[in-house]
Design a protein around this motif. Structure first.
Motif, PDB file in Angstrom:
ATOM      1  N   GLU A 218       0.816  -1.205   0.000  1.00 26.76           N
ATOM      2  CA  GLU A 218       0.000   0.000   0.000  1.00 26.76           C
ATOM      3  C   GLU A 218       0.856   1.263   0.000  1.00 26.76           C
ATOM      4  O   GLU A 218       0.391   2.345  -0.372  1.00 26.76           O
ATOM      5  N   ASN A 219       2.132   1.135   0.421  1.00 27.50           N
ATOM      6  CA  ASN A 219       3.031   2.297   0.393  1.00 27.50           C
ATOM      7  C   ASN A 219       3.362   2.716  -1.037  1.00 27.50           C
ATOM      8  O   ASN A 219       3.571   3.897  -1.314  1.00 27.50           O
ATOM      9  N   GLU A 220       3.449   1.724  -1.943  1.00 25.15           N
ATOM     10  CA  GLU A 220       3.754   2.025  -3.337  1.00 25.15           C
ATOM     11  C   GLU A 220       2.498   2.269  -4.174  1.00 25.15           C
ATOM     12  O   GLU A 220       2.524   3.055  -5.115  1.00 25.15           O
ATOM     13  N   TYR A 221       1.425   1.552  -3.849  1.00 25.43           N
ATOM     14  CA  TYR A 221       0.214   1.602  -4.669  1.00 25.43           C
ATOM     15  C   TYR A 221      -1.010   1.780  -3.780  1.00 25.43           C
ATOM     16  O   TYR A 221      -1.259   0.970  -2.889  1.00 25.43           O
ATOM     17  N   THR A 222      -1.794   2.817  -4.055  1.00 22.42           N
ATOM     18  CA  THR A 222      -3.041   3.022  -3.324  1.00 22.42           C
ATOM     19  C   THR A 222      -4.042   1.936  -3.740  1.00 22.42           C
ATOM     20  O   THR A 222      -4.158   1.589  -4.906  1.00 22.42           O
TER      21      THR A 222
END
Length: 248
Positions: A218-222
């Motif tokens: 989730e840090n890289e991709y919402t």
């Protein structure tokens, strides 16, 4: 289905049936990639009744110098699955001496008589340019680059051809992997464990750990989980439409 694992070597786990049953029980779609047509044939009976575990016929390029590619067997079996993997080219140190044979094998595996209505899981270590060239030449419509680690310029070419990428936890642990993750568009994103070869916090990666691993992306991709599932469903619909088009 709430999670997918688009590249896992179930037969390399100490207890493969137990792992497969975990995928089934938890309704996690898993692409069980194989390294040789002989292994696909061996496992096709044991795993034919699974709903969420799908078996792919493969020929791992790193095995080229050790196990000759049985083309007749591949030709006979490939019609029984919608998935081909793990296949590709590997020109990393120690594998360059089989380059010509690898190129020839990959061209054979991706030729038009096989690629219509199929989805490929692709190995491309140090051979990303060679792989994309053959995919385009053979008009392969659906391919997923497993653990991409090549140049950003080649990644852009892959994106322009609408091929997808399956990402795993191991990519998060290196600067190069993080750089690749930052370049993959949301609409071309899938997830893989590459288990049992990629471990999670020194543990053997199992289906039960997949929700926790997803949360770390989730840090890289919402909305990572929702994005992956949306892309996966779209890919399956496109495969079905392609299969229908070529069956007429």
């Amino acid at each position: 289905m709430t999670y997918i694992d688009f590249h896992v070597h179930i037969d390399h786990y100490p207890k493969p049936v137990e792992i497969a049953n975990q995928y089934e029980k938890n309704k996690i779609y898993a692409l069980f990639v194989t390294n040789l047509p002989e292994l696909f044939e061996k496992h096709s009976i044991s795993f034919k009744n699974y709903k969420y575990v799908r078996l792919a016929i493969g020929y791992h390029p790193e095995l080229t110098g050790e196990f000759p590619f049985k083309r007749d067997l591949f030709d006979r079996l490939v019609g029984s699955t919608n998935y081909i993997g793990e296949v590709g080219i590997d020109l990393s140190r120690g594998n360059k001496f089989t380059k010509n044979e690898q190129l020839d094998n990959f061209s054979f595996i991706t030729q038009e008589k096989y690629n219509k209505g199929k989805i490929y899981s692709i190995h491309s270590k140090d051979a990303e340019d060679e792989v994309i060239e053959i995919l385009i030449q053979n008009k392969v419509e659906q391919a997923v680059f497993h653990w991409y680690s090549g140049k950003v310029s080649t990644l852009e070419k892959i994106v322009n051809n609408n091929y997808m990428f399956s990402v795993n936890y191991g990519m998060k642990k290196s600067k190069k992997g993080q750089r690749v993750l930052s370049q993959i568009p949301n609409d071309l994103l899938l997830f893989e464990t590459d288990g049992p070869f990629v471990r999670f916090n020194s543990q053997l990666t199992t289906p039960l750990l997949i929700p926790e691993i997803y949360s770390l992306f989730e840090n890289e991709y919402t909305n990572f989980k929702e994005t992956v599932m949306k892309n996966f469903k779209r890919m399956l619909i496109m495969r079905e439409l392609e299969d229908l088009k070529h069956s007429k």
